[in-house]
Enzyme design. Structure first.
Site, PDB file in Angstrom:
ATOM      1  N   ARG A  75      11.111  -1.561  11.117  1.00 13.20           N
ATOM      2  CA  ARG A  75      10.124  -0.954  12.019  1.00 13.20           C
ATOM      3  C   ARG A  75       9.963  -1.810  13.276  1.00 13.20           C
ATOM      4  NH1 ARG A  75       5.074   0.195   8.126  1.00 13.20           N
ATOM      5  NH2 ARG A  75       4.028  -0.996   9.733  1.00 13.20           N
TER       6      ARG A  75
ATOM      7  N   ARG B  72      -9.747   1.118   8.386  1.00 11.78           N
ATOM      8  CA  ARG B  72      -9.364  -0.249   8.721  1.00 11.78           C
ATOM      9  C   ARG B  72     -10.429  -0.969   9.539  1.00 11.78           C
ATOM     10  NH1 ARG B  72      -3.502   0.522   8.479  1.00 11.78           N
ATOM     11  NH2 ARG B  72      -2.451  -1.364   9.072  1.00 11.78           N
TER      12      ARG B  72
ATOM     13  N   ARG C 109      11.801  -5.514   4.893  1.00 11.27           N
ATOM     14  CA  ARG C 109      11.571  -4.073   4.740  1.00 11.27           C
ATOM     15  C   ARG C 109      12.542  -3.231   5.574  1.00 11.27           C
ATOM     16  NH1 ARG C 109       5.687  -2.016   5.390  1.00 11.27           N
ATOM     17  NH2 ARG C 109       5.813  -3.170   7.338  1.00 11.27           N
TER      18      ARG C 109
ATOM     19  N   ARG D 166      -0.890  -8.825  13.181  1.00 18.05           N
ATOM     20  CA  ARG D 166      -1.413  -7.861  12.194  1.00 18.05           C
ATOM     21  C   ARG D 166      -2.242  -8.574  11.127  1.00 18.05           C
ATOM     22  NH1 ARG D 166       4.197  -5.246  11.009  1.00 18.05           N
ATOM     23  NH2 ARG D 166       3.255  -4.267   9.185  1.00 18.05           N
TER      24      ARG D 166
ATOM     25  N   LYS E 110       0.839  -1.214   0.000  1.00 20.52           N
ATOM     26  CA  LYS E 110       0.000   0.000   0.000  1.00 20.52           C
ATOM     27  C   LYS E 110       0.870   1.260   0.000  1.00 20.52           C
ATOM     28  CE  LYS E 110      -1.968  -1.143   3.913  1.00 20.52           C
ATOM     29  NZ  LYS E 110      -1.322  -2.440   4.176  1.00 20.52           N
TER      30      LYS E 110
HETATM   31  P1  AP5 Z   1       4.891  -1.563   1.837  1.00 18.40           P
HETATM   32  O1  AP5 Z   1       4.603  -0.716   0.673  1.00 18.40           O
HETATM   33  O2  AP5 Z   1       5.598  -0.961   3.009  1.00 18.40           O
HETATM   34  O3  AP5 Z   1       3.558  -2.332   2.311  1.00 18.40           O
HETATM   35  P2  AP5 Z   1       2.297  -1.809   3.136  1.00 18.40           P
HETATM   36  O4  AP5 Z   1       1.099  -2.469   2.578  1.00 18.40           O
HETATM   37  O5  AP5 Z   1       2.293  -0.308   3.194  1.00 18.40           O
HETATM   38  O6  AP5 Z   1       2.660  -2.455   4.516  1.00 18.40           O
HETATM   39  P3  AP5 Z   1       2.539  -1.953   6.015  1.00 18.40           P
HETATM   40  O7  AP5 Z   1       3.198  -3.038   6.836  1.00 18.40           O
HETATM   41  O8  AP5 Z   1       3.073  -0.551   6.181  1.00 18.40           O
HETATM   42  O9  AP5 Z   1       1.055  -1.967   6.262  1.00 18.40           O
HETATM   43  P4  AP5 Z   1       0.395  -2.053   7.597  1.00 18.40           P
HETATM   44  O10 AP5 Z   1      -0.996  -1.883   7.180  1.00 18.40           O
HETATM   45  O11 AP5 Z   1       0.677  -3.226   8.431  1.00 18.40           O
HETATM   46  O12 AP5 Z   1       1.109  -0.860   8.443  1.00 18.40           O
HETATM   47  P5  AP5 Z   1       0.693   0.634   8.747  1.00 18.40           P
HETATM   48  O13 AP5 Z   1       1.916   1.441   8.734  1.00 18.40           O
HETATM   49  O14 AP5 Z   1      -0.458   1.055   7.914  1.00 18.40           O
HETATM   50  O15 AP5 Z   1       5.732  -2.836   1.309  1.00 18.40           O
HETATM   51  C1  AP5 Z   1       6.227  -3.811   2.222  1.00 18.40           C
HETATM   52  C2  AP5 Z   1       7.629  -4.267   1.733  1.00 18.40           C
HETATM   53  O16 AP5 Z   1       7.473  -4.963   0.494  1.00 18.40           O
HETATM   54  C3  AP5 Z   1       8.608  -3.116   1.456  1.00 18.40           C
HETATM   55  O17 AP5 Z   1       9.898  -3.513   1.835  1.00 18.40           O
HETATM   56  C4  AP5 Z   1       8.528  -2.906  -0.074  1.00 18.40           C
HETATM   57  O18 AP5 Z   1       9.745  -2.409  -0.613  1.00 18.40           O
HETATM   58  C5  AP5 Z   1       8.226  -4.338  -0.549  1.00 18.40           C
HETATM   59  N1  AP5 Z   1       7.384  -4.376  -1.759  1.00 18.40           N
HETATM   60  C6  AP5 Z   1       6.348  -3.565  -2.099  1.00 18.40           C
HETATM   61  N2  AP5 Z   1       5.807  -3.942  -3.279  1.00 18.40           N
HETATM   62  C7  AP5 Z   1       6.510  -5.041  -3.673  1.00 18.40           C
HETATM   63  C8  AP5 Z   1       6.432  -5.902  -4.811  1.00 18.40           C
HETATM   64  N3  AP5 Z   1       5.513  -5.724  -5.783  1.00 18.40           N
HETATM   65  N4  AP5 Z   1       7.301  -6.939  -4.894  1.00 18.40           N
HETATM   66  C9  AP5 Z   1       8.228  -7.145  -3.912  1.00 18.40           C
HETATM   67  N5  AP5 Z   1       8.363  -6.368  -2.822  1.00 18.40           N
HETATM   68  C10 AP5 Z   1       7.510  -5.331  -2.699  1.00 18.40           C
HETATM   69  O19 AP5 Z   1       0.144   0.480  10.230  1.00 18.40           O
HETATM   70  C11 AP5 Z   1       1.007   0.176  11.304  1.00 18.40           C
HETATM   71  C12 AP5 Z   1       0.192   0.126  12.598  1.00 18.40           C
HETATM   72  O20 AP5 Z   1      -0.397   1.412  12.849  1.00 18.40           O
HETATM   73  C13 AP5 Z   1      -0.996  -0.843  12.596  1.00 18.40           C
HETATM   74  O21 AP5 Z   1      -0.621  -2.168  12.931  1.00 18.40           O
HETATM   75  C14 AP5 Z   1      -1.901  -0.206  13.654  1.00 18.40           C
HETATM   76  O22 AP5 Z   1      -1.450  -0.477  14.949  1.00 18.40           O
HETATM   77  C15 AP5 Z   1      -1.711   1.277  13.386  1.00 18.40           C
HETATM   78  N6  AP5 Z   1      -2.692   1.819  12.400  1.00 18.40           N
HETATM   79  C16 AP5 Z   1      -2.420   2.314  11.163  1.00 18.40           C
HETATM   80  N7  AP5 Z   1      -3.551   2.707  10.566  1.00 18.40           N
HETATM   81  C17 AP5 Z   1      -4.566   2.452  11.429  1.00 18.40           C
HETATM   82  C18 AP5 Z   1      -5.975   2.627  11.364  1.00 18.40           C
HETATM   83  N8  AP5 Z   1      -6.574   3.135  10.281  1.00 18.40           N
HETATM   84  N9  AP5 Z   1      -6.715   2.227  12.443  1.00 18.40           N
HETATM   85  C19 AP5 Z   1      -6.119   1.719  13.548  1.00 18.40           C
HETATM   86  N10 AP5 Z   1      -4.785   1.518  13.666  1.00 18.40           N
HETATM   87  C20 AP5 Z   1      -4.010   1.888  12.618  1.00 18.40           C
END
Ligand code: AP5
Length: 215
Positions: free
Chosen positions: A160, A88, A127, A171, A13
């Site tokens: 992270r 979410r 990552r 997660r 994402k």
């Molecule tokens: P990346 O692009 O970083 O993936 P992502 O989907 O953004 O993954 P996240 O882990 O950031 O999502 P998340 O939803 O768990 O975390 P968030 O920060 O939102 O890609 C991942 C890796 O793969 C990278 O190394 C990239 O280079 C690689 N990659 C990408 N595309 C690729 C491809 N095609 N092929 C190969 N490799 C590839 O949330 C973190 C925490 O915050 C949550 O757990 C929660 O506690 C809180 N939080 C956030 N939002 C909310 C909400 N709305 N409500 C409540 N809590 C929330």
């Protein structure tokens, strides 16, 4: 255009939101990044969110909604925004619709990036994230040009605090239990486009663009 990018943790994402934001000239708004920033600043929201984030569970809706509402009111979001990681929960999706309706706006499209669990774990464990600007790299697939240093701002890159096996498992479970129902919410309203998130980053980007052209 308010575009919602959904998908399990590690689906790509953040990677795709950054590219879309550059392509569409509207900001990427990531609740994960906003929360990490709040933690770095030592704000009350950051302190309250930390435990949930490190465990891999969701931060309570009221905290996240307050953050996103404040962010969407900023001038750069007037032409639109790419929402990454929000909503979410179904409650967040309903609140988002209400919030946008008050400003006579609406969600224009919802794209769900689909990736299987084995690949998700491999992606997240590889990552590297910049602690300063949030830019995302991968040890093998997209390493920074200089080891340990962000290509964008020269800040330090590292794993992270929630990118460990225990938190990843939590997660994924949280996604299944609390976030997957949001897909049904948008599918029911005819707003959901599903995109295969496997393969190269360029291929996924093209698929998202194709999906948006028919949305
Ligand atoms: P990346 O692009 O970083 O993936 P992502 O989907 O953004 O993954 P996240 O882990 O950031 O999502 P998340 O939803 O768990 O975390 P968030 O920060 O939102 O890609 C991942 C890796 O793969 C990278 O190394 C990239 O280079 C690689 N990659 C990408 N595309 C690729 C491809 N095609 N092929 C190969 N490799 C590839 O949330 C973190 C925490 O915050 C949550 O757990 C929660 O506690 C809180 N939080 C956030 N939002 C909310 C909400 N709305 N409500 C409540 N809590 C929330």
């Amino acid at each position: 255009m308010i575009l919602v990018l959904m998908g399990p943790p590690g689906a790509g994402k953040g990677t795709q939101a950054a590219r879309l934001a550059a392509d569409m000239s509207i900001p990427q708004v990531s609740t994960g990044d906003l929360l990490r920033e709040a933690r770095r600043d030592g704000s009350d929201i950051g302190k309250r969110a930390a435990g949930y984030m490190d465990a891999g569970t969701l931060v309570p809706d009221d905290l996240v909604i307050a953050l996103i509402e404040r962010r969407l009111e900023q001038g750069d979001c007037k032409p639109g925004a790419i929402l990454d990681g929000f909503p979410r929960t179904v409650a967040q999706a309903i609140q988002l619709d209400d919030m946008l309706e008050r400003g006579q706006r609406q969600v224009g499209a919802v794209v769900s990036i689909m990736v299987n669990e084995d690949e998700i774990v491999e992606r997240i464990l590889g990552r590297l994230t910049c602690g300063q600007c949030g830019a995302v790299f991968h040890r093998l697939i997209k390493p920074p040009a200089v080891a340990g240093q962000c290509d964008v701002c020269e800040g330090g890159v590292s794993s992270r605090s929630d990118d460990n096996e225990d938190a990843i498992r939590t997660r994924l479970q949280t996604y299944t239990n609390q976030t997957a129902p949001v897909l049904d919410y948008y599918a029911g309203a005819g707003r959901l486009e599903k995109v295969d998130g496997t393969g190269g980053m360029d291929d996924v980007f093209e698929r998202i663009q194709d999906a948006l052209s028919v949305a």
